[in-house]
Design an enzyme around this catalytic site. Structure first.
Site, PDB file in Angstrom:
ATOM      1  N   CYS A 138      12.154 132.747  79.758  1.00 51.84           N
ATOM      2  CA  CYS A 138      13.290 132.670  78.579  1.00 51.84           C
ATOM      3  C   CYS A 138      12.548 131.754  77.275  1.00 51.84           C
ATOM      4  CB  CYS A 138      14.456 132.141  79.325  1.00 51.84           C
ATOM      5  SG  CYS A 138      15.300 133.432  80.024  1.00 51.84           S
ATOM      6  N   VAL A 139      11.912 130.623  77.695  1.00 54.30           N
ATOM      7  CA  VAL A 139      11.584 129.776  76.718  1.00 54.30           C
ATOM      8  C   VAL A 139      10.020 129.460  76.803  1.00 54.30           C
ATOM      9  CG1 VAL A 139      11.747 127.422  75.731  1.00 54.30           C
ATOM     10  CG2 VAL A 139      13.836 128.640  76.907  1.00 54.30           C
TER      11      VAL A 139
END
Lengths: 169, 101
Positions: B100-101
């Site tokens: 996600c990051v």
């Protein structure tokens, strides 16, 4: 699937995301509630979406220099910890829960709040501070994270994000 | 018109599915296909992705590339405009990053 020529080129949707905008209103100052907005902003920017974050009320803590390094997580009022609520009120419990959550966030390679904001700005994201919150808390631009572009009114934000999809957190 | 004489395996979108089928020449052609001419800076990111993948087990995210390869996020957006993480992965012959990051 086997490809010879011509090569299948992925559709990166550059035209589709052209003009797509996302507005995220961050209204919470708890450590756990700071992250959803940051993660979604970062994801949107990585997909080529123009992204604006508006920090208001308790969300101001996320961009206030003196507080942004020190957001907290409390078990109180949060039944999703599945711990007895009385426990959350004991001295030192918020500090402990905060420490634990920060560690878990770090363990999955996600940055702390100031560094995350830095990454969002580097990715082209826009940070805006709420005028009313600044006035209520007697803060001005010198108190805020340097990359906040300006303190603006709610109406200004609505104007800037015309046509955007909006998230309120 | 560029021609690839070898057969390569891709998913439905066109991302390579076999790590070992990737070559430098292929990267040049993949990049050209999405309008990117590879510079030394591009190569630095691509080499990192290639080296990181077998040990890390998944394609590095932008953050991982910036922190571990020392290429600022801003520069990655300049090198691979629009969707840098996916474009980098494509040129490096790797799956899209799933982090996600």
């Amino acid at each position: 699937m086997t490809t010879t020529m011509p090569l299948t080129v992925p559709n990166f949707g550059d035209e589709a995301t052209e003009g797509r905008k996302l507005a995220i209103i961050c209204s919470k100052g708890n450590l756990d509630m700071a992250y959803p907005g940051l993660i979604l902003a970062n994801a949107a920017l990585g997909e080529g979406v123009e992204t604006h974050l508006f920090f208001t009320f308790w969300g101001f803590d996320m961009i206030t220099k003196s507080r942004m390094h020190d957001l907290k997580f409390t078990m109180l009022g949060n039944t999703a910890t599945h711990m007895p609520q009385g426990l959350g009120g004991l001295p030192g419990m918020t500090a402990m829960a905060t420490h634990q959550m920060k560690k878990q966030i770090q363990d999955v390679g996600v940055p702390d709040v100031p560094e995350f904001l830095e990454q969002i700005v580097a990715s082209g994201g826009h940070l805006w501070a709420c005028r009313m919150s600044a006035d209520m808390m007697h803060l001005d631009e010198s108190d805020l994270y340097d990359d906040v572009e300006a303190i603006i009114s709610a109406a200004d934000f609505i104007e800037k994000t015309e046509g955007a999809q909006l998230l309120f957190i | 018109m560029t021609t690839i004489h070898r057969e390569i395996h891709t998913d439905a979108e066109g991302f390579l599915t076999e790590y070992d089928e990737w070559t430098d020449d292929l990267a040049v052609q993949l990049a050209a296909g999405i309008g990117i001419e590879l510079s030394d800076e591009h190569w630095k990111a691509i080499r990192f992705l290639r080296e990181d993948y077998p040990t890390h087990g998944e394609t590095a995210t932008l953050r991982r590339v910036s922190t571990l390869a020392g290429i600022p996020v801003k520069q990655l957006f300049a090198l691979f405009p629009g969707k840098p993480a996916k474009k980098m992965a494509y040129v490096a012959g790797l799956p899209k990053p799933r982090g996600c990051v």
